[in-house]
Scaffold this motif. Structure first.
Motif, PDB file in Angstrom:
ATOM      1  N   PHE A  22       1.017  -1.419   0.064  1.00  0.00           N
ATOM      2  CA  PHE A  22      -0.245   0.153   0.629  1.00  0.00           C
ATOM      3  C   PHE A  22       0.807   0.961   0.000  1.00  0.00           C
ATOM      4  N   GLN A  23       0.293   2.480  -0.891  1.00  0.00           N
ATOM      5  CA  GLN A  23       1.344   3.449  -0.857  1.00  0.00           C
ATOM      6  C   GLN A  23       0.046   4.665   0.458  1.00  0.00           C
ATOM      7  N   ALA A  24       0.371   5.861  -0.134  1.00  0.00           N
ATOM      8  CA  ALA A  24      -0.199   6.991   0.346  1.00  0.00           C
ATOM      9  C   ALA A  24      -1.463   6.966  -0.732  1.00  0.00           C
ATOM     10  N   GLY A  25      -2.556   7.752   0.225  1.00  0.00           N
ATOM     11  CA  GLY A  25      -3.316   7.577  -0.927  1.00  0.00           C
ATOM     12  C   GLY A  25      -5.065   6.388  -1.306  1.00  0.00           C
ATOM     13  N   ASP A  26      -4.558   5.454  -0.290  1.00  0.00           N
ATOM     14  CA  ASP A  26      -5.306   3.973   0.016  1.00  0.00           C
ATOM     15  C   ASP A  26      -5.445   4.553   0.918  1.00  0.00           C
ATOM     16  N   THR A  27      -6.662   3.556   0.800  1.00  0.00           N
ATOM     17  CA  THR A  27      -7.914   2.814   2.198  1.00  0.00           C
ATOM     18  C   THR A  27      -7.520   2.026   2.499  1.00  0.00           C
ATOM     19  N   ILE A  28      -6.507   1.849   4.117  1.00  0.00           N
ATOM     20  CA  ILE A  28      -6.953   0.686   4.637  1.00  0.00           C
ATOM     21  C   ILE A  28      -7.345   0.700   6.199  1.00  0.00           C
ATOM     22  N   VAL A  49      -4.417   6.221   4.302  1.00  0.00           N
ATOM     23  CA  VAL A  49      -2.962   6.976   4.139  1.00  0.00           C
ATOM     24  C   VAL A  49      -2.789   7.770   3.883  1.00  0.00           C
ATOM     25  N   ILE A  50      -1.793   8.742   4.444  1.00  0.00           N
ATOM     26  CA  ILE A  50      -1.743   9.397   4.831  1.00  0.00           C
ATOM     27  C   ILE A  50       0.403   9.713   3.915  1.00  0.00           C
ATOM     28  N   GLN A  51       0.664   9.224   5.101  1.00  0.00           N
ATOM     29  CA  GLN A  51       1.905   8.868   4.474  1.00  0.00           C
ATOM     30  C   GLN A  51       3.009   7.701   5.120  1.00  0.00           C
ATOM     31  N   ARG A  52       4.241   7.615   4.165  1.00  0.00           N
ATOM     32  CA  ARG A  52       4.929   6.230   4.905  1.00  0.00           C
ATOM     33  C   ARG A  52       6.245   6.821   5.414  1.00  0.00           C
ATOM     34  N   LYS A  53       6.934   6.365   6.313  1.00  0.00           N
ATOM     35  CA  LYS A  53       7.973   7.029   6.409  1.00  0.00           C
ATOM     36  C   LYS A  53       8.796   6.066   6.913  1.00  0.00           C
ATOM     37  N   ASN A  54       9.950   5.903   6.097  1.00  0.00           N
ATOM     38  CA  ASN A  54      11.417   4.993   6.501  1.00  0.00           C
ATOM     39  C   ASN A  54      10.910   3.621   6.216  1.00  0.00           C
ATOM     40  N   VAL A  55      10.177   3.730   4.295  1.00  0.00           N
ATOM     41  CA  VAL A  55      10.010   2.501   4.087  1.00  0.00           C
ATOM     42  C   VAL A  55      11.232   1.879   3.893  1.00  0.00           C
ATOM     43  N   ARG A  92      -7.473   1.586  -3.801  1.00  0.00           N
ATOM     44  CA  ARG A  92      -6.393   1.778  -4.329  1.00  0.00           C
ATOM     45  C   ARG A  92      -6.338   3.417  -4.401  1.00  0.00           C
ATOM     46  N   GLY A  93      -6.148   4.847  -4.116  1.00  0.00           N
ATOM     47  CA  GLY A  93      -6.185   5.774  -4.314  1.00  0.00           C
ATOM     48  C   GLY A  93      -4.797   6.098  -5.421  1.00  0.00           C
ATOM     49  N   ARG A  94      -6.060   7.183  -6.424  1.00  0.00           N
ATOM     50  CA  ARG A  94      -5.375   7.921  -7.218  1.00  0.00           C
ATOM     51  C   ARG A  94      -4.620   9.307  -7.152  1.00  0.00           C
ATOM     52  N   VAL A  95      -2.893   9.160  -6.192  1.00  0.00           N
ATOM     53  CA  VAL A  95      -2.553  10.805  -6.456  1.00  0.00           C
ATOM     54  C   VAL A  95      -1.907  10.703  -6.822  1.00  0.00           C
TER      55      VAL A  95
END
Length: 117
Positions: A22-28, A49-55, A92-95
């Motif tokens: 998953f990534q930013a913009g996805d609804t989980i 999901v607003i952000q992911r840090k230290n992937v 999945r969101g398109r951002v």
């Protein structure tokens, strides 16, 4: 000592692989274990999901935002937390950016994210 580090890294990659990509913009939907006294239950936290840090590191976190009763709630989850039981990908969101902080200033229809096909 290096064998211990390799073992811990292997364990973390196994847990990370059990979650959907998953990534930013996805609804989980995050299933979180909550302890109340001596009882334990699973609570669902569904949001964008607003952000992911230290992937792809052991300190990886992701922030999920949901709106409940016109109040925005954000929660930061460490990926390798033992409190997370499972993560389900709802849509999945398109951002076009990796950090969606601008959603904090939007509400209603303006805060919607288009679905990725």
């Amino acid at each position: 000592m290096s064998e211990l580090i390799k073992f811990i890294e292997q364990e973390s990659t196994d847990k990370r692989a059990s979650f959907p990509a998953f990534q930013a913009g996805d609804t989980i939907n995050v299933h979180v274990r909550i302890r109340e006294g001596n009882k334990e239950r699973v609570q669902q936290f569904q949001g964008v999901v607003i952000q992911r840090k230290n992937v792809n590191t052991n300190g990886e976190t992701f922030t999920v935002r949901k709106v409940s009763n016109q109040i925005g709630l954000e929660r930061i989850f460490p990926v390798l937390s033992p409190a997370i039981e499972k993560i389900e990908l709802v849509r999945r969101g398109r951002v076009r950016r990796a950090r969606l902080y601008y959603l904090r200033g939007l509400q209603g229809k303006a805060a919607r994210i288009k679905e990725r096909r």
